[in-house]
Design a protein around this motif. Structure first.
Motif, PDB file in Angstrom:
ATOM      1  N   VAL A  28      34.192  85.353  35.442  1.00 30.91           N
ATOM      2  CA  VAL A  28      33.939  86.556  34.649  1.00 30.91           C
ATOM      3  C   VAL A  28      32.451  86.561  34.378  1.00 30.91           C
ATOM      4  N   PHE A  29      31.789  87.634  34.738  1.00 34.42           N
ATOM      5  CA  PHE A  29      30.342  87.667  34.540  1.00 34.42           C
ATOM      6  C   PHE A  29      29.878  89.030  34.065  1.00 34.42           C
ATOM      7  N   GLY A  30      28.765  88.997  33.338  1.00 39.22           N
ATOM      8  CA  GLY A  30      28.154  90.217  32.838  1.00 39.22           C
ATOM      9  C   GLY A  30      27.401  90.906  33.949  1.00 39.22           C
ATOM     10  N   LEU A  31      27.659  92.185  34.116  1.00 38.74           N
ATOM     11  CA  LEU A  31      26.979  92.943  35.165  1.00 38.74           C
ATOM     12  C   LEU A  31      25.525  93.231  34.813  1.00 38.74           C
ATOM     13  N   TYR A  32      25.191  93.193  33.528  1.00 40.30           N
ATOM     14  CA  TYR A  32      23.834  93.512  33.095  1.00 40.30           C
ATOM     15  C   TYR A  32      23.175  92.356  32.346  1.00 40.30           C
ATOM     16  N   THR A  33      23.893  91.246  32.224  1.00 42.92           N
ATOM     17  CA  THR A  33      23.368  90.066  31.526  1.00 42.92           C
ATOM     18  C   THR A  33      23.549  88.848  32.425  1.00 42.92           C
ATOM     19  N   GLY A  34      23.067  87.728  32.001  1.00 35.06           N
ATOM     20  CA  GLY A  34      23.231  86.490  32.749  1.00 35.06           C
ATOM     21  C   GLY A  34      24.491  85.726  32.397  1.00 35.06           C
ATOM     22  N   GLU A  35      25.351  86.317  31.564  1.00 33.68           N
ATOM     23  CA  GLU A  35      26.568  85.630  31.141  1.00 33.68           C
ATOM     24  C   GLU A  35      27.481  85.360  32.329  1.00 33.68           C
ATOM     25  N   GLU A  36      28.052  84.139  32.364  1.00 34.24           N
ATOM     26  CA  GLU A  36      29.047  83.822  33.388  1.00 34.24           C
ATOM     27  C   GLU A  36      30.010  82.779  32.854  1.00 34.24           C
ATOM     28  N   PHE A  37      31.279  83.032  33.060  1.00 32.86           N
ATOM     29  CA  PHE A  37      32.345  82.124  32.668  1.00 32.86           C
ATOM     30  C   PHE A  37      33.158  81.842  33.920  1.00 32.86           C
ATOM     31  N   HIS A  38      33.589  80.595  34.110  1.00 32.80           N
ATOM     32  CA  HIS A  38      34.385  80.295  35.285  1.00 32.80           C
ATOM     33  C   HIS A  38      35.378  79.174  35.019  1.00 32.80           C
ATOM     34  N   GLU A  39      36.475  79.252  35.731  1.00 36.33           N
ATOM     35  CA  GLU A  39      37.533  78.242  35.685  1.00 36.33           C
ATOM     36  C   GLU A  39      38.010  78.031  37.117  1.00 36.33           C
ATOM     37  N   THR A  40      38.461  76.822  37.403  1.00 33.75           N
ATOM     38  CA  THR A  40      39.043  76.534  38.706  1.00 33.75           C
ATOM     39  C   THR A  40      40.426  75.928  38.495  1.00 33.75           C
ATOM     40  N   PHE A  41      41.409  76.493  39.172  1.00 35.00           N
ATOM     41  CA  PHE A  41      42.788  76.044  39.074  1.00 35.00           C
ATOM     42  C   PHE A  41      43.212  75.401  40.394  1.00 35.00           C
ATOM     43  N   ASP A  42      44.314  74.666  40.387  1.00 34.04           N
ATOM     44  CA  ASP A  42      44.761  73.965  41.594  1.00 34.04           C
ATOM     45  C   ASP A  42      45.736  74.778  42.443  1.00 34.04           C
ATOM     46  N   CYS A  43      45.709  76.087  42.270  1.00 33.03           N
ATOM     47  CA  CYS A  43      46.551  76.977  43.067  1.00 33.03           C
ATOM     48  C   CYS A  43      45.859  78.329  43.185  1.00 33.03           C
ATOM     49  N   PRO A  44      46.255  79.136  44.164  1.00 34.28           N
ATOM     50  CA  PRO A  44      45.679  80.479  44.275  1.00 34.28           C
ATOM     51  C   PRO A  44      45.945  81.288  43.007  1.00 34.28           C
ATOM     52  N   ILE A  45      44.955  82.020  42.554  1.00 31.07           N
ATOM     53  CA  ILE A  45      45.109  82.896  41.387  1.00 31.07           C
ATOM     54  C   ILE A  45      45.229  84.324  41.902  1.00 31.07           C
ATOM     55  N   LYS A  46      46.321  84.965  41.539  1.00 28.10           N
ATOM     56  CA  LYS A  46      46.637  86.297  42.071  1.00 28.10           C
ATOM     57  C   LYS A  46      46.198  87.432  41.157  1.00 28.10           C
ATOM     58  N   ILE A  47      46.100  87.149  39.839  1.00 25.33           N
ATOM     59  CA  ILE A  47      45.822  88.215  38.869  1.00 25.33           C
ATOM     60  C   ILE A  47      44.791  87.738  37.855  1.00 25.33           C
TER      61      ILE A  47
END
Length: 68
Positions: A28-47
């Motif tokens: 999840v990231f800001g389109l106009y800012t430098g904000e970024e959040f991320h997570e990694t899971f051990d399976c495909p994420i569909k939604i």
């Protein structure tokens, strides 16, 4: 991205975008800012769904879903 993107979600203001993919990554990231959040899971994420008021919330919330 070299990996299949499964879904894109925008918050109500259109300032933050969430992306999920087959490799289990959610960003999840800001389109106009430098904000970024991320997570990694051990399976495909569909939604992914970014909270409608993500930009105004002190708790940066998003929801994900996969097959597990």
């Amino acid at each position: 991205s070299p990996v299949k993107i499964n879904q894109i979600s925008l918050d109500e203001s259109g300032e933050h975008m969430g992306v999920c993919s087959e490799d289990g990554k959610v960003q999840v990231f800001g389109l106009y800012t430098g904000e970024e959040f991320h997570e990694t899971f051990d399976c495909p994420i569909k939604i992914v769904a970014v909270h409608p008021h993500f930009v105004r919330s002190s708790c940066k919330q998003f929801v994900t879903g996969g097959k597990k």
